[in-house]
Design an enzyme around this catalytic site. Structure first.
Site, mmCIF file in Angstrom:
data_model
loop_
_atom_site.group_PDB
_atom_site.id
_atom_site.type_symbol
_atom_site.label_atom_id
_atom_site.label_comp_id
_atom_site.label_asym_id
_atom_site.label_seq_id
_atom_site.Cartn_x
_atom_site.Cartn_y
_atom_site.Cartn_z
ATOM 1 N N GLY A 81 0.913 4.300 4.008
ATOM 2 C CA GLY A 81 1.758 3.310 3.668
ATOM 3 C C GLY A 81 3.256 3.878 3.327
ATOM 4 N N LYS A 122 -12.556 5.197 16.592
ATOM 5 C CA LYS A 122 -12.297 6.536 16.685
ATOM 6 C C LYS A 122 -12.476 7.125 15.287
ATOM 7 C CE LYS A 122 -8.108 6.343 13.861
ATOM 8 N NZ LYS A 122 -7.746 7.232 12.964
ATOM 9 N N GLY A 164 0.846 -1.138 0.082
ATOM 10 C CA GLY A 164 0.162 0.019 -0.124
ATOM 11 C C GLY A 164 0.895 1.192 -0.238
ATOM 12 N N ASN A 179 -11.443 11.537 8.267
ATOM 13 C CA ASN A 179 -12.821 11.229 8.753
ATOM 14 C C ASN A 179 -13.343 12.705 9.292
ATOM 15 O OD1 ASN A 179 -13.223 8.255 8.667
ATOM 16 N ND2 ASN A 179 -11.026 8.609 9.348
ATOM 17 N N THR A 203 -7.671 12.332 15.634
ATOM 18 C CA THR A 203 -8.514 12.310 14.530
ATOM 19 C C THR A 203 -9.601 13.168 14.653
ATOM 20 O OG1 THR A 203 -8.235 9.649 14.412
ATOM 21 C CG2 THR A 203 -10.401 10.728 13.668
ATOM 22 N N ARG A 261 -0.008 0.580 -9.285
ATOM 23 C CA ARG A 261 0.144 1.446 -10.598
ATOM 24 C C ARG A 261 1.983 1.292 -10.874
ATOM 25 N NH1 ARG A 261 -1.236 6.826 -10.098
ATOM 26 N NH2 ARG A 261 -1.592 6.457 -8.119
ATOM 27 N N GLY A 288 -0.020 4.487 -0.853
ATOM 28 C CA GLY A 288 -0.736 5.765 -0.216
ATOM 29 C C GLY A 288 0.015 6.422 0.694
ATOM 30 N N SER A 320 -7.102 14.855 9.421
ATOM 31 C CA SER A 320 -7.730 13.790 9.726
ATOM 32 C C SER A 320 -8.957 13.408 8.462
ATOM 33 C CB SER A 320 -8.649 13.520 10.705
ATOM 34 O OG SER A 320 -9.495 12.717 10.801
#
Length: 333
Positions: A13, A191, A8, A256, A248, A33, A10, A254
């Site tokens: 990662g 969370k 991963g 979220n 968070t 990719r 991203g 964050s």
């Protein structure tokens, strides 16, 4: 030299790959990719997820799962929670025989209500003592900037947790060990749901009293669920619980929190998804967390409220009124 595979590439990662490399590991960073892997190797940067951040020389990017997994002492899984089962099934044939599988994911699987470590043990067909979890207040951009941070590495086998602790300890990243895998995973999953709730409150223009209430009562919900599932209640006062929750719920970094803020400002779910470049785990996990709570007979009113707003389309102002009009009760219930 310790070898780690990170599946991963991203932002999180890549940031954790940096931590491992800075700690002295040889790191293979996998991403789907091939063109991005080539660019990472050529420029020592990940322009799509951490633009402008120079990556350590110890990281090599690849789009070949077998190349990434070869001889890895630790195989780190950093994909969206709801894609783990399918991805891991595809990677299983190339995993190193004795590798420790490390989950950096913070979610609960839809349909099964299984924690990520449970999905890993089932799909990879490995014992629980070969699966570890890393969690805590770890906002990727701050870690990539090498700002001081701490985390928790949890495994039922404390020796394995200590090995992972050594593999990712740097002058700026301080991991602590824990054997309470259940509590650490629940803290990380719930969370995200409370982060959505606080973001919604922020988008509605509510103040710090409201947000502090959501954080505190959200922690109470998490602890109730954890106790019902056999977790150590002290885990929720630590980095995996309160620490991750505070980060968070208070940071614009964050996903979220930002997702919830957009909902609170009146954007529709689809508009908010379109405006969000990366996965906000709480959007899907709020349903599976609520499912898990119901399976254990645990009351989680904030989680229910988030589900009603995100997936049932209930206007936040209506959901807030209903939440605040619940019957009076003692604080410790």
């Amino acid at each position: 030299m310790t070898r780690a595979a990170v599946f991963g590439n991203g932002s999180w990662g890549t940031a954790f790959a940096m931590v491992l490399a800075d700690a002295g590991c040889e790191v293979s960073l996998w991403g789907r990719r091939a063109e991005l892997a080539k660019e990472i190797n050529a420029t020592r940067t990940n322009p799509d997820y951490l633009p402008g951040v120079e990556l350590p020389r110890g990281i090599t990017a690849t789009a070949d799962p077998a190349e990434a997994a070869a001889d890895a002492d630790f195989t780190v899984l950093v994909v969206p929670s709801q894609t783990l089962r399918g991805n891991l099934a595809a990677w299983k044939p190339v995993l190193a025989p004795d590798t420790v599988l490390v989950s950096l994911m913070k979610g609960v699987e839809l349909g099964t209500a299984k924690r990520m470590s449970e999905v890993v043990t089932e799909v990879a067909d490995v014992p629980a003592d070969r699966v570890a979890v890393l969690t805590g207040p770890n906002l990727a951009k701050e870690i990539a900037a090498r700002q001081p941070a701490a985390a928790v590495v949890a495994c039922s086998d404390e020796t394995v947790a200590q090995r992972l602790q050594t593999a990712c300890m740097t002058p700026y990243f301080r991991p602590y060990t824990n054997t309470d895998v259940v509590g650490c995973e629940l803290g990380g999953a719930v969370k995200n749901v409370i982060g959505l709730a606080v973001g919604i409150a922020n988008g509605m223009g509510l103040g710090d009293n409201s947000k502090a209430t959501l954080i505190t009562r959200g922690l109470a919900e998490t602890t109730r669920l954890g106790l019902a599932m056999g977790a150590d209640p002290l885990t929720f006062s630590g980095l995996a619980g309160l620490g991750d929750l505070v980060a968070t719920c208070s940071s614009p970094l964050s996903r979220n929190n930002t997702f919830g803020t957009n909902l609170g400002r009146g954007m529709t779910l689809q508009e908010t998804i379109a405006a969000t470049k990366q996965t906000a785990e709480g959007v899907k996990s709020c349903e599976s967390v609520l499912d898990l709570a119901r399976r254990h007979g645990v009351d989680m009113p904030i989680t229910e409220t988030v589900v009603s707003i995100v997936h049932d389309g209930k206007p936040p102002v209506v959901a807030l009124k209903e939440l605040m009009s619940r019957s009076a009760k003692p604080e410790r219930r």
